[in-house]
Design a protein around this motif. Sequence first.
Motif, PDB file in Angstrom:
ATOM      1  N   PHE A  46       0.852  -1.272   0.094  1.00 11.23           N
ATOM      2  CA  PHE A  46       0.046   0.080   0.066  1.00 11.23           C
ATOM      3  C   PHE A  46       0.731   1.352   0.001  1.00 11.23           C
ATOM      4  O   PHE A  46       0.503   2.256  -0.440  1.00 11.23           O
ATOM      5  CB  PHE A  46      -1.056   0.019   1.250  1.00 11.23           C
ATOM      6  CG  PHE A  46      -1.726  -1.231   1.336  1.00 11.23           C
ATOM      7  CD1 PHE A  46      -2.468  -1.673  -0.011  1.00 11.23           C
ATOM      8  CD2 PHE A  46      -2.132  -1.873   2.642  1.00 11.23           C
ATOM      9  CE1 PHE A  46      -3.061  -2.931   0.114  1.00 11.23           C
ATOM     10  CE2 PHE A  46      -2.977  -3.086   2.453  1.00 11.23           C
ATOM     11  CZ  PHE A  46      -3.493  -3.321   1.349  1.00 11.23           C
ATOM     12  N   ILE A  47       1.957   1.268   0.549  1.00 11.59           N
ATOM     13  CA  ILE A  47       2.765   2.377   0.510  1.00 11.59           C
ATOM     14  C   ILE A  47       3.809   2.663  -0.636  1.00 11.59           C
ATOM     15  O   ILE A  47       4.061   3.391  -1.479  1.00 11.59           O
ATOM     16  CB  ILE A  47       3.704   2.550   1.818  1.00 11.59           C
ATOM     17  CG1 ILE A  47       2.925   2.510   3.150  1.00 11.59           C
ATOM     18  CG2 ILE A  47       4.648   3.665   1.782  1.00 11.59           C
ATOM     19  CD1 ILE A  47       3.403   2.299   4.364  1.00 11.59           C
ATOM     20  N   THR A  83      -5.152 -11.809  -1.944  1.00 15.03           N
ATOM     21  CA  THR A  83      -5.997 -10.962  -1.912  1.00 15.03           C
ATOM     22  C   THR A  83      -5.389  -9.164  -2.234  1.00 15.03           C
ATOM     23  O   THR A  83      -4.599  -8.953  -3.077  1.00 15.03           O
ATOM     24  CB  THR A  83      -7.058 -10.805  -0.751  1.00 15.03           C
ATOM     25  OG1 THR A  83      -6.351 -10.525   0.455  1.00 15.03           O
ATOM     26  CG2 THR A  83      -7.876 -11.942  -0.735  1.00 15.03           C
ATOM     27  N   SER A  84      -5.885  -8.187  -1.588  1.00 17.16           N
ATOM     28  CA  SER A  84      -5.901  -6.998  -1.802  1.00 17.16           C
ATOM     29  C   SER A  84      -4.180  -6.348  -1.829  1.00 17.16           C
ATOM     30  O   SER A  84      -3.975  -5.940  -2.811  1.00 17.16           O
ATOM     31  CB  SER A  84      -6.369  -5.994  -0.609  1.00 17.16           C
ATOM     32  OG  SER A  84      -6.338  -4.702  -0.762  1.00 17.16           O
ATOM     33  N   ALA A  85      -3.551  -6.863  -0.979  1.00 16.50           N
ATOM     34  CA  ALA A  85      -2.054  -6.576  -1.161  1.00 16.50           C
ATOM     35  C   ALA A  85      -1.458  -7.057  -2.406  1.00 16.50           C
ATOM     36  O   ALA A  85      -0.930  -6.269  -2.990  1.00 16.50           O
ATOM     37  CB  ALA A  85      -0.922  -7.120   0.201  1.00 16.50           C
ATOM     38  N   ILE A 165      -4.736  -2.535   7.610  1.00 18.48           N
ATOM     39  CA  ILE A 165      -3.210  -1.949   7.166  1.00 18.48           C
ATOM     40  C   ILE A 165      -3.445  -0.558   6.623  1.00 18.48           C
ATOM     41  O   ILE A 165      -2.640   0.308   6.764  1.00 18.48           O
ATOM     42  CB  ILE A 165      -2.325  -3.056   6.739  1.00 18.48           C
ATOM     43  CG1 ILE A 165      -2.684  -4.455   7.319  1.00 18.48           C
ATOM     44  CG2 ILE A 165      -1.231  -2.740   6.285  1.00 18.48           C
ATOM     45  CD1 ILE A 165      -2.038  -4.344   8.625  1.00 18.48           C
ATOM     46  N   ARG A 166      -4.352  -0.633   5.871  1.00 17.31           N
ATOM     47  CA  ARG A 166      -4.284   0.629   4.882  1.00 17.31           C
ATOM     48  C   ARG A 166      -4.705   1.924   5.810  1.00 17.31           C
ATOM     49  O   ARG A 166      -4.128   2.819   5.504  1.00 17.31           O
ATOM     50  CB  ARG A 166      -5.623   0.561   3.913  1.00 17.31           C
ATOM     51  CG  ARG A 166      -5.285   1.271   2.376  1.00 17.31           C
ATOM     52  CD  ARG A 166      -6.647   0.873   1.646  1.00 17.31           C
ATOM     53  NE  ARG A 166      -6.411  -0.376   0.775  1.00 17.31           N
ATOM     54  CZ  ARG A 166      -6.129  -0.488  -0.186  1.00 17.31           C
ATOM     55  NH1 ARG A 166      -5.286   0.342  -0.780  1.00 17.31           N
ATOM     56  NH2 ARG A 166      -6.135  -1.753  -0.778  1.00 17.31           N
ATOM     57  N   ASN A 170      -2.088   5.088   6.662  1.00 21.47           N
ATOM     58  CA  ASN A 170      -2.717   6.428   5.998  1.00 21.47           C
ATOM     59  C   ASN A 170      -2.972   6.367   4.494  1.00 21.47           C
ATOM     60  O   ASN A 170      -2.650   7.292   3.915  1.00 21.47           O
ATOM     61  CB  ASN A 170      -2.102   7.416   6.614  1.00 21.47           C
ATOM     62  CG  ASN A 170      -1.881   7.980   8.093  1.00 21.47           C
ATOM     63  OD1 ASN A 170      -2.860   7.773   8.608  1.00 21.47           O
ATOM     64  ND2 ASN A 170      -0.688   8.019   8.528  1.00 21.47           N
ATOM     65  N   GLN A 171      -3.224   5.077   4.105  1.00 17.39           N
ATOM     66  CA  GLN A 171      -3.510   5.174   2.727  1.00 17.39           C
ATOM     67  C   GLN A 171      -4.925   4.870   2.332  1.00 17.39           C
ATOM     68  O   GLN A 171      -5.295   4.483   1.054  1.00 17.39           O
ATOM     69  CB  GLN A 171      -2.802   3.514   2.294  1.00 17.39           C
ATOM     70  CG  GLN A 171      -1.171   4.020   2.370  1.00 17.39           C
ATOM     71  CD  GLN A 171      -0.377   5.050   1.623  1.00 17.39           C
ATOM     72  OE1 GLN A 171      -0.693   5.216   0.427  1.00 17.39           O
ATOM     73  NE2 GLN A 171       0.071   5.740   2.266  1.00 17.39           N
ATOM     74  N   ASP A 172      -5.832   4.876   3.282  1.00 21.16           N
ATOM     75  CA  ASP A 172      -7.229   4.950   2.914  1.00 21.16           C
ATOM     76  C   ASP A 172      -7.695   6.277   2.443  1.00 21.16           C
ATOM     77  O   ASP A 172      -7.172   7.362   3.000  1.00 21.16           O
ATOM     78  CB  ASP A 172      -8.104   4.530   4.255  1.00 21.16           C
ATOM     79  CG  ASP A 172      -7.896   5.542   5.402  1.00 21.16           C
ATOM     80  OD1 ASP A 172      -6.622   5.882   5.619  1.00 21.16           O
ATOM     81  OD2 ASP A 172      -8.838   5.911   5.977  1.00 21.16           O
TER      82      ASP A 172
END
Length: 293
Positions: A46-47, A83-85, A165-166, A170-172
């Motif tokens: 995410f980062i 999934t997402s990652a 985790i997102r 601070n990735q939301d």
Amino acid sequence: MRYAAIDIGSNAVRLLIADVMETANPVTFKKNTLIRVPLRLGDDAFIDQNISTKKVENLVKTMSAFKNLMDVYGVTKYLACATSAMREAANGQEIVHEVQKNAGINLEIVAGQREANIIYASHFEERLDRKKNYLYIDVGGGSTELSFFSDGVLVASQSFNIGTIRILDNQDKAETWKEMEQFLTAKTKAYKDITGIGTGGNINKLFKLSEEKEGKPMSFNKLKSLHHHLSSYSLKDRIQVLGLNNDRADVIIPAALIFITVMKWAGIKNILVPKVGMVDGIIQLLIEENLKQ
């Protein structure tokens, strides 16, 4: 007959080995072995939009261990889903190749909608009053999957890039929260008395902390109170005083926030926590595929 499910999530990687009861009608399964490894792939994905060499190495080692365990247990069929990652990592397909080459595991990176479909494949709502309305809420490290059922029929289902985790990284994004609010408002406003069905490790832990009786719902107010209580402790004290695992103590706060927000927007007063998740849905999918064949 034994089946296995592998769930490569943004926070943890899980292996479920299950014994399939072929003589039962309908065919069902019993959990034999469940292993969870907190790899935290989401921190990289995410980062940096890329999973680091170290984490790829750890994933391959974990998959090799899972493969050996499946061999020892005599697993006849398995499905491994990321999934997402892995969806967001630019090197996701490279990792799929690495895992296949070095661990002998065929890995599928699933789209958000397929993830939602797998989660509700456990069909927990069929054990309840089918005439009522239910919203599956699955909160993961990178995404939240929502699936709304009414009268036993799927009304709407969608995946949103909002996860524990997102949020911690601070990735939301505000627009994604708004999109989720609009989805819930549009799909549920015509329905009354919606019951939540919460899935994932965090809601299981929250339910345990609530000290509600097994099989009973947890109220919206109880969840809000629990969130407030947990938030009053520092991360260190959540580990040392409350006894939470290191990899649970931080994510449980944003997880509670997501559940509270979804329940508020959908007008849900109570949530059931059946202790099912992605791996249970994968086993059920394998059973259904075998029955079709």
